[in-house]
Design a protein around this motif. Structure first.
Motif, mmCIF file in Angstrom:
data_model
loop_
_atom_site.group_PDB
_atom_site.id
_atom_site.type_symbol
_atom_site.label_atom_id
_atom_site.label_comp_id
_atom_site.label_asym_id
_atom_site.label_seq_id
_atom_site.Cartn_x
_atom_site.Cartn_y
_atom_site.Cartn_z
ATOM 1 N N ASP A 155 0.277 32.812 16.994
ATOM 2 C CA ASP A 155 -0.499 33.993 17.356
ATOM 3 C C ASP A 155 -0.275 35.115 16.356
ATOM 4 O O ASP A 155 -1.228 35.774 15.907
ATOM 5 N N ALA A 156 0.977 35.339 15.972
ATOM 6 C CA ALA A 156 1.297 36.391 15.008
ATOM 7 C C ALA A 156 0.712 36.079 13.632
ATOM 8 O O ALA A 156 0.250 36.982 12.922
ATOM 9 N N ALA A 157 0.742 34.798 13.251
ATOM 10 C CA ALA A 157 0.158 34.399 11.963
ATOM 11 C C ALA A 157 -1.332 34.712 11.936
ATOM 12 O O ALA A 157 -1.858 35.233 10.938
ATOM 13 N N HIS A 158 -2.029 34.427 13.021
ATOM 14 C CA HIS A 158 -3.459 34.745 13.095
ATOM 15 C C HIS A 158 -3.689 36.242 12.903
ATOM 16 O O HIS A 158 -4.588 36.663 12.170
ATOM 17 N N GLU A 159 -2.881 37.054 13.555
ATOM 18 C CA GLU A 159 -3.053 38.503 13.474
ATOM 19 C C GLU A 159 -2.710 39.039 12.087
ATOM 20 O O GLU A 159 -3.334 40.006 11.624
#
Length: 220
Positions: free
Chosen positions: A61-65
């Motif tokens: 999720d953090a990588a996407h953001e």
């Protein structure tokens, strides 16, 4: 107060995890491996009870953001088994399991709670042990300008160390959040990290990676 060494380590990690040159590689985080109907229930339980799978979800999720490229490495086989490896006990045992990782089946879909975005790349392999060697991962990452790979998922017994070794041999910097990988028995994972992976990869934590990936957004 952080020591000088800790400050240096944190700064070095920020440099290694630059979103422009970093990718997150999730390894075999698929229903047939870590899902409720896993072919390997002991491994699935370890991935969930240790919190490793939840940490993979947080990192993804953090990588996407943060704009970090995500690749999901999936192990599967054709219904007729063509091209599958047969040269190790592991492959023969896998062929007898009640749940098969058949191409197109639910078993090879990315397991909850790991999110999948449209821009993610899913790399599937029909043979071997490595999520990198013999697949498109290296070419894809080079085309994207990636130099650092954050490697997470399962298992600490085989696929994770295999991925780390292959990444290092190909010239990438491997980063392993130790709380985002799992193996069996559970006590084997920290031993593998301490005695093997720490010699060739940057071993860190999910929270440390998340801190690095949030930093660019705050400074923009």
């Amino acid at each position: 107060m952080a020591t000088e060494a800790q400050v240096h380590q944190a700064a070095h990690l920020v440099e290694q995890l630059d979103p422009a040159t970093t990718a997150l590689l999730t390894v075999e985080c698929q229903n047939g491996v870590v899902g409720p109907e896993s072919a390997l229930p002991e491994l699935a339980e370890a991935a969930r009870t240790t919190g490793a799978l939840a940490q993979v979800a947080r990192l993804t999720d953090a990588a996407h953001e943060a704009g970090v490229q995500v690749l999901h490495a999936v192990a599967e086989r054709r219904p007729d088994g063509r091209g599958a490896s047969h040269n190790a006990r592991l492959f023969h045992a896998a062929g007898r399991l009640p749940v098969q990782q058949i191409t197109g089946s639910d078993a090879v879909r990315i397991a909850d709670p790991v999110p999948v975005a449209e821009e993610d790349l899913i790399v599937r392999r029909l043979h071997g042990l490595s999520p990198i060697a013999g697949t498109d991962v290296d070419a894809l990452l080079r085309n994207l300008g990636v130099r650092n790979i954050v490697i997470v998922g399962v298992s600490a017994n085989v696929a994770i160390p295999n991925a780390v070794f292959d990444a290092v041999n190909l010239g990438y910097t491997a980063v392993v959040p130790a709380d985002a990988i799992a193996g069996v028995p559970a006590e084997y994972t920290p031993a593998m990290v301490r005695n093997t992976l720490a010699l060739v990869a940057t071993v860190t934590s999910t929270d440390a990676v998340l801190t690095c990936w949030k930093r660019p957004r705050r400074e923009q």
